[in-house]
Motif scaffolding. Structure first.
Motif, mmCIF file in Angstrom:
data_model
loop_
_atom_site.group_PDB
_atom_site.id
_atom_site.type_symbol
_atom_site.label_atom_id
_atom_site.label_comp_id
_atom_site.label_asym_id
_atom_site.label_seq_id
_atom_site.Cartn_x
_atom_site.Cartn_y
_atom_site.Cartn_z
ATOM 1 N N UNK A 219 10.547 1.651 -8.381
ATOM 2 C CA UNK A 219 9.960 1.749 -7.468
ATOM 3 C C UNK A 219 9.594 3.290 -7.580
ATOM 4 N N UNK A 220 7.830 3.534 -6.608
ATOM 5 C CA UNK A 220 7.737 4.851 -6.506
ATOM 6 C C UNK A 220 6.870 4.624 -5.224
ATOM 7 N N UNK A 221 7.370 5.776 -4.574
ATOM 8 C CA UNK A 221 6.687 6.162 -3.400
ATOM 9 C C UNK A 221 5.793 6.850 -3.392
ATOM 10 N N UNK A 222 4.618 6.990 -3.725
ATOM 11 C CA UNK A 222 3.577 8.226 -3.732
ATOM 12 C C UNK A 222 2.747 8.308 -2.347
ATOM 13 N N UNK A 223 2.355 9.888 -3.197
ATOM 14 C CA UNK A 223 2.199 10.687 -1.483
ATOM 15 C C UNK A 223 0.893 9.303 -0.131
ATOM 16 N N UNK A 224 0.408 8.551 -1.129
ATOM 17 C CA UNK A 224 -0.364 8.006 -0.291
ATOM 18 C C UNK A 224 0.497 7.033 0.796
ATOM 19 N N UNK A 225 1.856 6.675 0.934
ATOM 20 C CA UNK A 225 2.596 6.366 1.825
ATOM 21 C C UNK A 225 2.107 6.697 2.783
ATOM 22 N N UNK B 20 0.824 -1.131 0.423
ATOM 23 C CA UNK B 20 0.107 0.243 0.282
ATOM 24 C C UNK B 20 0.705 1.693 0.028
ATOM 25 N N UNK B 21 0.434 1.720 -0.940
ATOM 26 C CA UNK B 21 1.361 2.976 -1.011
ATOM 27 C C UNK B 21 2.206 2.861 -1.962
ATOM 28 N N UNK B 22 2.971 2.406 -2.992
ATOM 29 C CA UNK B 22 4.074 2.244 -3.109
ATOM 30 C C UNK B 22 2.936 1.341 -4.785
#
Lengths: 114, 113
Positions: free
Chosen positions: A76-82, A62-64
C-alpha cells in the motif's frame, strides 16, 4: 509458520512524501485487503484484491494506491494526496467465495506524519 | 447498504461478571458473521464465526455467540469476565457473493478488579 507479515511496525512521514507499507502472506489466500483504523471508527476498507493483477477500491481509497503483482504481496502506498494519513493500517487476507472467508490480520503499521 | 452495528462503544464489567457485547446486521441475504478481538497496537484475532451451521457458536477464550435471524443479531457473551478480556472487540459481516468483511465501530471492554 503460516501467517501475514506487515512492515514496518512504525513509520514516520514528512508532509508531501509518499510512503509504502509492506504486506506479505504465505497462507495461499487469493484475497488481500488494506484497512485503516482510527479511534472510534472501526476498520474502514481502503483497497482489496481478489486475484493477482486485479484490485478494487474500498470505501476510502482516495490518496492511496496499491499493486498486486504476486499472490503473496499487496503493498500500500500512502501518497501526498492523502490529507490525513496518520492512522493504524491493517493488512488482511482470506479465501474467497466459500464459508471460510474469515480474514487473517497482520500486526499493523502505525503511520505518523511529522 | 449492508452493514453491521455494534451497540455501545464502551462496556465496563467486574471480574467474574457476564460480558455481553451487542451486534446487529442489516441484510436481506444470509450473512457470514464474525467476532474479532484486538489488543493494543496489535492486529485482529478471530474469536468465532457463524457460517450457516449451528446458530450457537463457541469460540476461543470461553466466548460464544448466538445467531438470531428474527432479530438480525449476533451478540457475543462470556459468562465470567477475566482481566485478560480487556480489549477491543469487533463484529464483522460478509456474504457468499461479497466476501469482503465490513466491520462495526468496535466495543472497548474494561474489566474491574
Amino acid at each position: 509458520d503460516g501467517g501475514i507479515t506487515q512492515s514496518p511496525k512504525y513509520l514516520f512521514r514528512k508532509e508531501g512524501q509518499n510512503v509504502t507499507l509492506s504486506c506479505e502472506q504465505n497462507l495461499n489466500h487469493d484475497a488481500m485487503y488494506w484497512y485503516r483504523q482510527d479511534p472510534g471508527q472501526g476498520l474502514r476498507l481502503i483497497y482489496y484484491s481478489q486475484i493477482v493483477n486485479d484490485f478494487q477500491k474500498g470505501d476510502i481509497a482516495e490518496g492511496y494506491s496499491v499493486s498486486r503483482e504476486k499472490k503473496e504481496s499487496f503493498p500500500l502506498t500512502v501518497t501526498s494526496a492523502q490529507k490525513n494519513p496518520t492512522a493504524f493500517y491493517l493488512c488482511a487476507s482470506s479465501f474467497r467465495g466459500t464459508e471460510n472467508t474469515e480474514a487473517f490480520f497482520g500486526q499493523g503499521t502505525r503511520l505518523t506524519v511529522v | 447498504a449492508q452493514s453491521v452495528t455494534q451497540l455501545g462503544s464502551h462496556v465496563s464489567v467486574s471480574e467474574g461478571a457476564l460480558v455481553l457485547l451487542r451486534c446487529n446486521y442489516s441484510s436481506s441475504v444470509p450473512p457470514y458473521l464474525f467476532w474479532y478481538v484486538q489488543y493494543p497496537n496489535q492486529g485482529l484475532q478471530l474469536l468465532l464465526k457463524y457460517t450457516s451451521a449451528a446458530t450457537l457458536v463457541k469460540g476461543i477464550n470461553g466466548f460464544e455467540a448466538e445467531f438470531k435471524k428474527s432479530e438480525t443479531s449476533f451478540h457475543l457473551t462470556k459468562p465470567s469476565a477475566h482481566m485478560s478480556d480487556a480489549a477491543e472487540y469487533f463484529c464483522a459481516v460478509s456474504y457468499r457473493n461479497d466476501y469482503k468483511l465490513s466491520f462495526g465501530a468496535g466495543t472497548t471492554v474494561t474489566v474491574r478488579a
